[in-house]
Design an enzyme around this catalytic site. Structure first.
Site, PDB file in Angstrom:
ATOM      1  N   SER A   1       0.839  -1.200   0.000  1.00  0.00           N
ATOM      2  CA  SER A   1       0.000   0.000   0.000  1.00  0.00           C
ATOM      3  C   SER A   1       0.874   1.249   0.000  1.00  0.00           C
ATOM      4  O   SER A   1       1.987   1.239   0.548  1.00  0.00           O
ATOM      5  CB  SER A   1      -0.914   0.009   1.228  1.00  0.00           C
ATOM      6  OG  SER A   1      -1.569   1.253   1.362  1.00  0.00           O
TER       7      SER A   1
ATOM      8  N   TYR B   1      -1.493  -0.047  10.292  1.00  0.00           N
ATOM      9  CA  TYR B   1      -1.572  -0.527   8.911  1.00  0.00           C
ATOM     10  C   TYR B   1      -0.382  -0.045   8.084  1.00  0.00           C
ATOM     11  O   TYR B   1       0.238  -0.826   7.352  1.00  0.00           O
ATOM     12  CB  TYR B   1      -2.885  -0.060   8.279  1.00  0.00           C
ATOM     13  CG  TYR B   1      -3.094  -0.532   6.861  1.00  0.00           C
ATOM     14  CD1 TYR B   1      -3.305  -1.876   6.592  1.00  0.00           C
ATOM     15  CD2 TYR B   1      -3.108   0.363   5.802  1.00  0.00           C
ATOM     16  CE1 TYR B   1      -3.510  -2.318   5.286  1.00  0.00           C
ATOM     17  CE2 TYR B   1      -3.315  -0.057   4.505  1.00  0.00           C
ATOM     18  CZ  TYR B   1      -3.519  -1.400   4.246  1.00  0.00           C
ATOM     19  OH  TYR B   1      -3.726  -1.836   2.963  1.00  0.00           O
TER      20      TYR B   1
ATOM     21  N   LYS C   1       2.447  -2.428   6.271  1.00  0.00           N
ATOM     22  CA  LYS C   1       2.629  -2.436   4.819  1.00  0.00           C
ATOM     23  C   LYS C   1       4.036  -1.979   4.436  1.00  0.00           C
ATOM     24  O   LYS C   1       4.608  -2.452   3.442  1.00  0.00           O
ATOM     25  CB  LYS C   1       1.573  -1.559   4.146  1.00  0.00           C
ATOM     26  CG  LYS C   1       0.186  -2.176   4.118  1.00  0.00           C
ATOM     27  CD  LYS C   1       0.161  -3.475   3.315  1.00  0.00           C
ATOM     28  CE  LYS C   1      -1.252  -4.016   3.134  1.00  0.00           C
ATOM     29  NZ  LYS C   1      -1.279  -5.267   2.341  1.00  0.00           N
TER      30      LYS C   1
END
Length: 203
Positions: free
Chosen positions: A148, A161, A165
């Site tokens: 991401s 998150y 990532k």
């Protein structure tokens, strides 16, 4: 030769995790359209059956595996299914993952740990399990990690998150060095994509 011919996957076998919906489902059906046989893994059987029917419409073989990527034993079973049905694996797509945005001060340590296990450890373990199959045939194997942009560009609310990532992207570069030349390892740092995962925040 048409441009499309350069992307044919005839005779190849691809395994995609998180393939019941969204990006994973589209990767699976696109690879099938390009001629690959597909193994799709996800936690929801209903989603797997729906995607399976789309793959079959392209005339390709498909195996559905109800799999929780957080459980190593299920990942071992998944690789076993690939070997039993096809005897080979050419492409592994580590797509399963995710975690909603949440302020740092409200993100508990166990939530951070979950994000790391879901987005990084699952790909680490499955890739390790898949290497023997990816290198069994003469052709080179491929690992594709779905990362991401928040792993590269910091943003408020993505301490869990984004960090996971970022770790996945770095793991990709590490494995690209270590597994070359038999296996090519790459990642795609996707941005916001209109899938069911974003329904809660899209207006």
């Amino acid at each position: 030769m048409a441009i499309w011919d350069k992307f044919r996957l005839d005779g190849r076998v691809a395994l995609i995790t998180g393939a019941g919906r969204g990006i994973g489902a589209k990767i699976a059906t696109t690879f099938a359209e390009a001629g690959a046989d597909i193994v799709i893994a996800a936690r929801t059987e209903e989603d797997l059956f729906r995607v399976s029917s789309e793959i079959k419409a392209f005339g390709q073989q498909v195996v559905c595996s109800r799999t929780d990527v957080l459980e190593k034993s299920q990942l071992e079973d998944l690789i076993g299914e690939v070997a039993a049905h096809f005897g080979r694996l050419d492409i592994l797509v580590n797509n399963a993952g995710g975690y909603p945005p949440k302020p740092f001060l409200e993100t508990k340590a166990d939530e951070f740990d979950y994000s790391m296990r879901f987005n990084v450890m699952s790909a680490y373990v499955l890739t390790q399990l898949a290497v023997p199959l990816l290198t069994e045939k003469d052709s080179s194997g491929v690992v594709l990690n779905i990362s991401s942009v928040v792993g590269e560009f910091p943003a408020p609310g993505f301490s869990a998150y984004g960090t996971s990532k970022s770790a996945l992207s770095f793991l990709t570069r590490e494995l690209a060095q270590e597994l070359a030349p038999r296996i090519r390892v790459n990642a795609i740092g996707v941005g916001s994509t209109k899938t069911s995962a974003l329904e809660a925040i899209l207006t």
